[in-house]
Design a protein around this motif. Structure first.
Motif, PDB file in Angstrom:
ATOM      1  N   PHE A 111       7.812   1.847  14.385  1.00 34.22           N
ATOM      2  CA  PHE A 111       8.619   0.442  14.169  1.00 34.22           C
ATOM      3  C   PHE A 111       9.243  -0.129  12.701  1.00 34.22           C
ATOM      4  O   PHE A 111       9.852  -0.909  12.609  1.00 34.22           O
ATOM      5  CB  PHE A 111       8.042  -0.764  15.063  1.00 34.22           C
ATOM      6  N   ALA A 112       8.325   0.581  11.786  1.00 28.73           N
ATOM      7  CA  ALA A 112       8.516   0.191  10.280  1.00 28.73           C
ATOM      8  C   ALA A 112       7.743   0.993   9.398  1.00 28.73           C
ATOM      9  O   ALA A 112       7.040   1.647   9.859  1.00 28.73           O
ATOM     10  CB  ALA A 112       8.187  -1.394  10.089  1.00 28.73           C
ATOM     11  N   VAL A 113       8.299   1.065   8.180  1.00 31.64           N
ATOM     12  CA  VAL A 113       7.523   1.810   7.091  1.00 31.64           C
ATOM     13  C   VAL A 113       6.728   0.738   6.318  1.00 31.64           C
ATOM     14  O   VAL A 113       7.188  -0.469   5.543  1.00 31.64           O
ATOM     15  CB  VAL A 113       8.173   2.372   6.181  1.00 31.64           C
ATOM     16  N   GLY A 114       5.494   0.634   6.573  1.00 28.06           N
ATOM     17  CA  GLY A 114       4.686  -0.412   5.933  1.00 28.06           C
ATOM     18  C   GLY A 114       3.375  -0.520   6.060  1.00 28.06           C
ATOM     19  O   GLY A 114       2.733   0.205   7.056  1.00 28.06           O
ATOM     20  N   GLU A 115       2.402  -1.235   5.391  1.00 28.70           N
ATOM     21  CA  GLU A 115       2.971  -2.109   4.348  1.00 28.70           C
ATOM     22  C   GLU A 115       3.018  -1.305   3.054  1.00 28.70           C
ATOM     23  O   GLU A 115       2.109  -0.460   2.785  1.00 28.70           O
ATOM     24  CB  GLU A 115       2.265  -3.290   4.522  1.00 28.70           C
ATOM     25  N   ILE A 116       4.002  -1.430   2.355  1.00 28.85           N
ATOM     26  CA  ILE A 116       4.175  -0.585   1.200  1.00 28.85           C
ATOM     27  C   ILE A 116       4.686  -1.791   0.044  1.00 28.85           C
ATOM     28  O   ILE A 116       5.025  -2.881   0.230  1.00 28.85           O
ATOM     29  CB  ILE A 116       5.311   0.263   1.367  1.00 28.85           C
ATOM     30  N   GLY A 117       4.524  -1.310  -1.049  1.00 36.33           N
ATOM     31  CA  GLY A 117       5.131  -2.108  -2.229  1.00 36.33           C
ATOM     32  C   GLY A 117       4.121  -2.077  -3.595  1.00 36.33           C
ATOM     33  O   GLY A 117       3.847  -0.915  -3.882  1.00 36.33           O
ATOM     34  N   ILE A 118       3.798  -3.036  -4.263  1.00 38.87           N
ATOM     35  CA  ILE A 118       3.244  -2.883  -5.458  1.00 38.87           C
ATOM     36  C   ILE A 118       2.068  -4.070  -5.519  1.00 38.87           C
ATOM     37  O   ILE A 118       2.531  -5.312  -5.197  1.00 38.87           O
ATOM     38  CB  ILE A 118       4.239  -3.059  -6.568  1.00 38.87           C
TER      39      ILE A 118
END
Length: 254
Positions: free
Chosen positions: A89-96
């Protein structure tokens, strides 16, 4: 009906009472739980949760920025394989995340961009983790902005200006326990942000709201977050639950 848009129900913090903890949340009206991924080690536990609670648990898939290490390409290959094999249902969790290790910034940015591309390929929202890295995250979002970029800025703790900038990239703001903190600051301007841009989350077992601050967080405490948000917007808790759940449906498509 309340929706916890970000909860780590597979955490070993819940190993002794997971079933009871989830039941407490459901008894408090939390009927939807969106589960972020961290790395491949947690995938079996995520699938077990989905099997045990098929009508309540909704899975994301991705590589958490603190898990972006020397083997990040192998981990991203596993992420992409998961997307080929089934629906999420989502691409996550992603980030910096520059709080724990700033030396990995360049590969964190590469992993972040790669997973944003995955989200566009599969027409899915992204769920962003940002810690000590607003400028770096916004730099990537600026490069990737467009109608096919949307999602949630998880655990939003920034300024009003940063909130508006996140919203400009088609992001909802994930509001959790920090909104109840005396020094959290987001409560001072949140009512200036249209509630259509808000979703609720616990990030359990982390970031417990008042009066549980410093203790293990759990999804049943979403009611404390909802109460604070209702006070900030001067509307009923039922209305907050209705609006934020509808907002989550707009993001996740379910």
């Amino acid at each position: 009906m309340l929706t916890d848009t970000h909860t780590h129900l597979y955490s070993d913090s819940f190993d002794d009472d997971r079933k009871e903890m989830i039941q407490r949340a459901m008894n408090n009206g939390v009927s939807r739980f969106f589960i972020p991924a961290i790395d491949s080690a947690y995938i079996p536990s995520m699938y077990q949760l989905e099997k045990d609670y098929p009508k309540q648990v909704f899975l994301m898939m991705g590589l958490h920025p603190t898990s972006v290490k020397d083997n990040y390409k192998e981990e991203l290959a596993i992420v992409e394989e998961q997307f080929r094999n089934r629906n999420f249902f989502a691409v996550g969790e992603i980030g910096i995340d520059l709080y724990w290790d700033s030396s990995t910034l360049e590969i964190q940015k590469k992993a972040f961009k790669y997973q944003i591309q995955l989200s566009k390929k599969y027409k899915l929202p992204i769920v962003i983790h940002c810690r000590n890295a607003f400028e770096e995250v916004f730099e990537v979002l600026e490069e990737e902005k467009g109608a096919d970029l949307f999602g949630i800025f998880h655990c939003f703790t920034g300024t009003k200006e940063q909130a508006q900038k996140a919203i400009s990239y088609n992001m909802k703001l994930g509001i959790g326990g920090v909104v109840t903190f005396k020094n959290g600051k987001i409560d001072t301007f949140l009512n200036e942000i249209d509630i259509k841009h808000i979703v609720l989350e616990t990030d359990s077992p982390y970031l417990s709201p008042v009066p549980y601050r410093g203790k293990r967080n759990e999804s049943s405490y979403l009611t404390n977050i909802c109460k604070k948000v209702s006070e900030i917007y001067t509307i009923s808790e039922d209305e907050v639950a209705r609006i934020t759940t509808n907002n989550s449906k707009n993001v996740f498509g379910i």
